[in-house]
Design a protein around this motif. Structure first.
Motif, PDB file in Angstrom:
ATOM      1  N   THR A 139     -15.090  -2.172 -11.966  1.00 36.44           N
ATOM      2  CA  THR A 139     -15.695  -0.851 -11.869  1.00 36.44           C
ATOM      3  C   THR A 139     -16.885  -0.942 -10.907  1.00 36.44           C
ATOM      4  O   THR A 139     -17.270  -2.037 -10.473  1.00 36.44           O
ATOM      5  CB  THR A 139     -16.183  -0.381 -13.242  1.00 36.44           C
ATOM      6  OG1 THR A 139     -17.212  -1.284 -13.701  1.00 36.44           O
ATOM      7  CG2 THR A 139     -15.037  -0.363 -14.264  1.00 36.44           C
ATOM      8  N   ILE A 140     -17.465   0.185 -10.583  1.00 32.80           N
ATOM      9  CA  ILE A 140     -18.626   0.167  -9.679  1.00 32.80           C
ATOM     10  C   ILE A 140     -19.777  -0.649 -10.264  1.00 32.80           C
ATOM     11  O   ILE A 140     -20.373  -1.478  -9.552  1.00 32.80           O
ATOM     12  CB  ILE A 140     -19.075   1.607  -9.356  1.00 32.80           C
ATOM     13  CG1 ILE A 140     -18.014   2.313  -8.506  1.00 32.80           C
ATOM     14  CG2 ILE A 140     -20.409   1.596  -8.614  1.00 32.80           C
ATOM     15  CD1 ILE A 140     -17.752   1.655  -7.169  1.00 32.80           C
ATOM     16  N   ASP A 165      -0.837   5.775   2.210  1.00 34.62           N
ATOM     17  CA  ASP A 165      -1.876   5.093   2.990  1.00 34.62           C
ATOM     18  C   ASP A 165      -2.331   3.820   2.284  1.00 34.62           C
ATOM     19  O   ASP A 165      -2.542   2.784   2.918  1.00 34.62           O
ATOM     20  CB  ASP A 165      -3.071   6.018   3.206  1.00 34.62           C
ATOM     21  CG  ASP A 165      -2.788   7.104   4.231  1.00 34.62           C
ATOM     22  OD1 ASP A 165      -1.689   7.093   4.813  1.00 34.62           O
ATOM     23  OD2 ASP A 165      -3.659   7.979   4.428  1.00 34.62           O
ATOM     24  N   VAL A 166      -2.490   3.902   0.967  1.00 35.69           N
ATOM     25  CA  VAL A 166      -2.886   2.715   0.203  1.00 35.69           C
ATOM     26  C   VAL A 166      -1.803   1.649   0.303  1.00 35.69           C
ATOM     27  O   VAL A 166      -2.091   0.462   0.473  1.00 35.69           O
ATOM     28  CB  VAL A 166      -3.149   3.082  -1.275  1.00 35.69           C
ATOM     29  CG1 VAL A 166      -3.524   1.837  -2.080  1.00 35.69           C
ATOM     30  CG2 VAL A 166      -4.256   4.130  -1.385  1.00 35.69           C
ATOM     31  N   GLN A 167      -0.555   2.071   0.225  1.00 38.53           N
ATOM     32  CA  GLN A 167       0.567   1.130   0.357  1.00 38.53           C
ATOM     33  C   GLN A 167       0.522   0.424   1.711  1.00 38.53           C
ATOM     34  O   GLN A 167       0.706  -0.795   1.784  1.00 38.53           O
ATOM     35  CB  GLN A 167       1.897   1.862   0.199  1.00 38.53           C
ATOM     36  CG  GLN A 167       3.115   0.951   0.361  1.00 38.53           C
ATOM     37  CD  GLN A 167       4.417   1.717   0.435  1.00 38.53           C
ATOM     38  OE1 GLN A 167       4.421   2.939   0.584  1.00 38.53           O
ATOM     39  NE2 GLN A 167       5.532   1.017   0.338  1.00 38.53           N
ATOM     40  N   ALA A 175      -9.947  -3.479  -4.692  1.00 40.74           N
ATOM     41  CA  ALA A 175      -9.844  -2.725  -3.445  1.00 40.74           C
ATOM     42  C   ALA A 175      -8.819  -1.609  -3.560  1.00 40.74           C
ATOM     43  O   ALA A 175      -9.031  -0.494  -3.072  1.00 40.74           O
ATOM     44  CB  ALA A 175      -9.468  -3.666  -2.296  1.00 40.74           C
ATOM     45  N   ALA A 176      -7.696  -1.881  -4.236  1.00 39.26           N
ATOM     46  CA  ALA A 176      -6.648  -0.872  -4.397  1.00 39.26           C
ATOM     47  C   ALA A 176      -7.165   0.332  -5.174  1.00 39.26           C
ATOM     48  O   ALA A 176      -6.940   1.485  -4.786  1.00 39.26           O
ATOM     49  CB  ALA A 176      -5.437  -1.485  -5.101  1.00 39.26           C
ATOM     50  N   PHE A 209      -7.914   4.441  -3.902  1.00 40.05           N
ATOM     51  CA  PHE A 209      -7.465   5.658  -4.574  1.00 40.05           C
ATOM     52  C   PHE A 209      -8.656   6.528  -4.972  1.00 40.05           C
ATOM     53  O   PHE A 209      -8.630   7.755  -4.809  1.00 40.05           O
ATOM     54  CB  PHE A 209      -6.635   5.314  -5.811  1.00 40.05           C
ATOM     55  CG  PHE A 209      -5.169   5.146  -5.526  1.00 40.05           C
ATOM     56  CD1 PHE A 209      -4.393   6.230  -5.126  1.00 40.05           C
ATOM     57  CD2 PHE A 209      -4.555   3.923  -5.658  1.00 40.05           C
ATOM     58  CE1 PHE A 209      -3.044   6.098  -4.855  1.00 40.05           C
ATOM     59  CE2 PHE A 209      -3.202   3.761  -5.393  1.00 40.05           C
ATOM     60  CZ  PHE A 209      -2.443   4.858  -4.991  1.00 40.05           C
ATOM     61  N   GLU A 210      -9.696   5.905  -5.500  1.00 34.12           N
ATOM     62  CA  GLU A 210     -10.865   6.678  -5.919  1.00 34.12           C
ATOM     63  C   GLU A 210     -11.577   7.310  -4.731  1.00 34.12           C
ATOM     64  O   GLU A 210     -12.266   8.321  -4.878  1.00 34.12           O
ATOM     65  CB  GLU A 210     -11.816   5.787  -6.714  1.00 34.12           C
ATOM     66  CG  GLU A 210     -11.235   5.369  -8.071  1.00 34.12           C
ATOM     67  CD  GLU A 210     -12.211   4.559  -8.910  1.00 34.12           C
ATOM     68  OE1 GLU A 210     -13.246   4.105  -8.348  1.00 34.12           O
ATOM     69  OE2 GLU A 210     -11.949   4.375 -10.105  1.00 34.12           O
TER      70      GLU A 210
END
Length: 334
Positions: free
Chosen positions: A118-119, A276-278, A263-264, A268-269
């Motif tokens: 998490t952040i 694009d993520v793929q 990173a993934a 998304f977040e």
């Protein structure tokens, strides 16, 4: 004697000794090591003395169910045997691969998004890393690019396109059979590009200082490759990782690959669409990428106000003083 045994048919162990080089020519060095380990501990004790043409799908399924170890280690054993059987099919020794079609237990899909930082946990990672230097740069490069550890180790200065603010990922450094790192193609054997975010710019500048176009970017203090082992040793990772993130009983501790998961989730977040993520992560399937989208959790969050309003309009229930089912003629009872 097995029903299909033929004394002229070579035994499985003999085929492995002869055609292992053929099997290994098609797989990455890391997979070669995994297959060799799996062969020695699981496949050979079970099948080495069996004639190759005596193996049936049921035999292989029985072996897979009997082998000890995790699902992934048993899958390595199955993969090694299947690769050898494919060679045997090509050689006309068996008509088909007996490893195809075995029934395996369907487990719960892994919650890879839960492995991500998490952040606040990302902030704790920054705190436990050295204030500067090659090891900090290497770890942050994994977070910012989503690259696998070996892919970061395989990046060269010339892979950075400053005009487009991207990095070309086309190789990985992974341990070969003897344990030494060798550079080869990426896991998917396809080139891809990853973004150069603002926070990565000074890291790339520092890493490339004094180097030529073909030099490796993220090297150790003495200019050698950084691997998971020497990175963990240099940072004392096993003693500090629980200060970053902990997991429940029975779950493995924080691993370097979890930074790729991080990173993934961050992609998304940040609002990027799944395709694009793929493309950035280099996943072969969009289904794998969508595991990080956490759509089920987000759906549950969206349902809270809507379902609460609906149920609240239908019945006072316990909040209204405890109406009983007997006294309610048509109202919804919670």
């Amino acid at each position: 004697m097995f029903a299909n045994e033929n004394i002229t048919s070579p035994r499985v162990g003999e085929l492995w000794d002869r055609y292992r080089v053929v099997v290994f020519s098609k797989i990455a060095p890391g997979t070669q090591r995994a297959y060799s380990y799996a062969w020695r501990l699981r496949v050979a004790p079970w099948f080495a003395e069996r004639p190759i043409n005596s193996l049936t799908t049921l035999d292989v399924e029985e072996a897979f169910a009997s082998w000890t170890g995790s699902e992934s280690t048993r899958a390595d054993a199955l993969g090694a045997l299947s690769a050898l059987c494919r060679v045997a099919v090509k050689g006309g020794l068996i008509p088909s691969n007996p490893c195809v079609g075995i029934d395996r237990r369907r487990g719960q899909a892994p919650d890879v998004a839960a492995r991500a930082l998490t952040i606040p946990e990302y902030g704790r990672l920054l705190d436990v890393l050295p204030a500067s230097g090659p090891y900090r740069r290497f770890v942050l490069a994994m977070v910012f690019t989503g690259c696998r550890l070996g892919e970061v180790a395989g990046l060269r200065v010339g892979d950075v396109d400053w005009a487009e603010r991207t990095i070309k990922v086309s190789r990985t450094a992974s341990p070969e059979f003897q344990g030494e790192l060798v550079v080869g193609p990426t896991k998917g054997r396809r080139r891809r590009s990853v973004p150069v975010v603002d926070d990565l710019v000074p890291i790339l500048r520092e890493a490339s200082e004094g180097k030529g176009e073909h030099d490796y970017l993220f090297t150790g203090p003495r200019g050698g490759f950084i691997s998971s082992k020497n990175l963990s040793r240099a940072l004392g990772w096993h003693s500090i990782r629980d200060r970053v993130k902990t997991f429940g009983p029975g779950e493995p501790a924080l691993h370097w690959h979890d930074l790729r998961h991080t990173a993934a989730v961050f992609l998304f977040e940040a609002g990027l669409p799944a395709p694009d993520v793929q493309a950035i992560l280099g996943h072969s399937s969009l289904l794998v990428t969508q595991l990080y989208a956490d759509t089920r959790r987000l759906a549950a969050q969206r349902a809270v106000p809507a379902l609460s309003r609906f149920l609240g309009s239908q019945s006072r229930g316990q909040l209204g003083g405890g109406e009983s089912a007997a006294s309610s003629a048509s109202g919804l009872v919670i």
